[in-house]
Design a protein around this motif. Structure first.
Motif, mmCIF file in Angstrom:
data_model
loop_
_atom_site.group_PDB
_atom_site.id
_atom_site.type_symbol
_atom_site.label_atom_id
_atom_site.label_comp_id
_atom_site.label_asym_id
_atom_site.label_seq_id
_atom_site.Cartn_x
_atom_site.Cartn_y
_atom_site.Cartn_z
ATOM 1 N N MET A 182 -43.477 -25.428 -16.698
ATOM 2 C CA MET A 182 -42.623 -24.629 -17.511
ATOM 3 C C MET A 182 -43.767 -23.790 -18.465
ATOM 4 O O MET A 182 -44.711 -24.498 -18.651
ATOM 5 C CB MET A 182 -41.696 -25.281 -18.625
ATOM 6 C CG MET A 182 -40.494 -25.996 -17.957
ATOM 7 S SD MET A 182 -39.591 -26.572 -19.378
ATOM 8 C CE MET A 182 -40.422 -28.111 -19.588
ATOM 9 N N LEU A 207 -36.240 -27.169 -12.319
ATOM 10 C CA LEU A 207 -37.560 -26.829 -12.686
ATOM 11 C C LEU A 207 -38.383 -26.797 -11.295
ATOM 12 O O LEU A 207 -39.309 -26.279 -10.883
ATOM 13 C CB LEU A 207 -38.172 -27.467 -13.563
ATOM 14 C CG LEU A 207 -37.496 -27.373 -14.919
ATOM 15 C CD1 LEU A 207 -38.196 -28.303 -15.844
ATOM 16 C CD2 LEU A 207 -37.832 -25.868 -15.459
ATOM 17 N N TYR A 214 -39.031 -20.842 -15.459
ATOM 18 C CA TYR A 214 -38.643 -21.057 -16.726
ATOM 19 C C TYR A 214 -39.522 -21.373 -17.900
ATOM 20 O O TYR A 214 -40.820 -21.789 -17.221
ATOM 21 C CB TYR A 214 -37.706 -22.292 -16.605
ATOM 22 C CG TYR A 214 -36.425 -22.117 -15.776
ATOM 23 C CD1 TYR A 214 -35.412 -21.148 -16.605
ATOM 24 C CD2 TYR A 214 -36.288 -22.325 -14.762
ATOM 25 C CE1 TYR A 214 -34.194 -20.870 -15.683
ATOM 26 C CE2 TYR A 214 -34.895 -22.092 -13.908
ATOM 27 C CZ TYR A 214 -34.033 -21.514 -14.346
ATOM 28 O OH TYR A 214 -32.782 -21.086 -13.776
ATOM 29 N N SER A 215 -39.148 -20.897 -18.948
ATOM 30 C CA SER A 215 -40.260 -21.223 -20.212
ATOM 31 C C SER A 215 -39.365 -21.910 -21.094
ATOM 32 O O SER A 215 -38.280 -22.046 -21.179
ATOM 33 C CB SER A 215 -40.602 -19.951 -20.783
ATOM 34 O OG SER A 215 -40.984 -18.853 -19.869
ATOM 35 N N TYR A 216 -40.247 -22.869 -22.141
ATOM 36 C CA TYR A 216 -39.552 -23.531 -22.964
ATOM 37 C C TYR A 216 -40.526 -23.101 -24.408
ATOM 38 O O TYR A 216 -41.406 -22.483 -24.465
ATOM 39 C CB TYR A 216 -39.696 -24.660 -22.893
ATOM 40 C CG TYR A 216 -41.177 -25.467 -23.369
ATOM 41 C CD1 TYR A 216 -41.965 -25.234 -22.316
ATOM 42 C CD2 TYR A 216 -41.370 -25.969 -24.377
ATOM 43 C CE1 TYR A 216 -43.323 -26.111 -22.714
ATOM 44 C CE2 TYR A 216 -42.530 -26.348 -24.659
ATOM 45 C CZ TYR A 216 -43.644 -26.555 -23.849
ATOM 46 O OH TYR A 216 -44.819 -26.984 -24.006
#
Ligand code: GLU
Length: 322
Positions: free
Chosen positions: A179, A146, A153-155
């Motif tokens: 994120m 990250l 990136y995503s969560y």
């Protein structure tokens, strides 16, 4: 008063004294258990297990109805406004009764004043899971990935103001990473996208991810509790890499405020019986969900304590919701 009125009143009071009260005949029809998240998530799983046993004890169906959206607020609000007769109850969580009310600027309901607590049921660990295609085998790898790829990136989470959202935001602030958050109507739909690799990272409740971790369709990097989960002793805690990190979830039953105490007591007894059911105990053990149970008063104190506990942590993440 004329004779006819007196006669009418007398007959009325005789009928009232002969007829059993609503509390005495409870339940004489099906009960709706509102799950404030989509099907396939942890709240749904716990609710269906408990509802099956409660149906047997109460002699009436306890029907699960999924009312997902707004991090659990829609379903909780629906129960807060339902008739206080015990026939509409809520599978509440730390989201509906602590985190969401702490994050929301305008609260649709009061988590304390609008509910009659029935029983605390289980404490549930959360888990950091990733799609196996993500090049990260542990929490340290993920932090590095990250940091090297800011904004990439995503969560996924079960919605705004849920413990899964808080888990992500707390991780971001404590590990110093970024994120993007993608809220869903529950862990069920979020998991579908994680399995399909539309999103690669998720904090989930351990029960809903358990089977995917076991089959290898998801890779678990860390549990969010202080101690490792007894049924997954090989998964480290996030705290082992990010000291002090802790989140968890709980599930508890609530009725609308004003529900007669006799009815609350009957539902509490049925919940207690469910928690002593060997089938329920064994499933909860698989999920490392800790069975606690409680009296209505103990649940009332638990809710107040949880609101106090999470307030500074929510503040530290800076999350507020409109
Ligand atoms: N994250 C929610 C909670 O723990 C539940 C998610 C779900 O069951 O879909 O409160």
């Amino acid at each position: 008063m004329n004779r006819r009125v007196i006669l009418g009143l007398t007959i009325g009071s005789v009928i009232a004294s002969v007829l059993p009260s609503a509390a005495e005949t409870f339940p004489n029809r099906a009960i709706t258990l509102v799950v404030p998240f989509a099907a396939g998530g942890s709240t749904d799983l716990v609710a269906r297990l408990v509802a099956a046993s409660m149906s047997t004890t109460l002699g009436q169906q306890v029907i699960v109805e999924n009312v997902g959206g707004a991090g659990g607020n829609l379903g909780a609000d629906r129960v807060a406004r339902a008739d206080p007769d015990g026939y509409t109850i809520l599978m509440g969580t730390v989201a509906t009764h602590a985190l969401n009310p702490l994050m929301l600027k305008a609260k649709p309901y009061d988590p304390v004043a609008d509910f009659a607590p029935i029983s605390l049921l289980v404490l549930v660990p959360n888990v950091l899971v990733v799609n196996p295609q993500l090049p990260a085998n542990n929490v340290k790898d993920l932090i590095q990935l990250l940091k090297e790829n800011p904004g990439k990136y995503s969560y996924a989470s079960s919605g705004n103001g849920t413990p899964l959202h808080l888990s992500g935001e707390l991780f971001k602030s404590m590990a110093g990473v970024s994120m993007e958050h993608i809220p869903y109507k529950g862990a069920g739909p979020a998991l579908n996208d994680l399995l399909g690799n539309q999103v690669s990272i998720m904090f989930d409740n351990l029960p809903s991810s358990s089977s995917h971790i076991k089959s290898g369709t998801l890779r678990a990097l860390g549990v969010t509790t202080k101690d490792r989960a007894p049924s997954f002793p090989d998964i480290p805690t996030v705290d082992e890499t990010v000291p002090g990190y802790e989140t968890y979830t709980w599930n508890a039953l609530f009725a609308p405020a004003g529900t007669p105490t006799e009815i609350v007591a009957r539902l509490n007894e049925a919940a207690k019986t469910a928690l002593a059911d060997p089938g329920v105990i064994s499933r909860m053990k698989d999920f490392s969900a800790k069975i606690v149970g409680s009296t209505p008063d103990e649940l009332a104190s638990h809710v107040k304590a949880e609101i106090q506990k999470w307030e500074p942590i929510v503040k530290s993440t800076g999350v507020t919701l409109d």
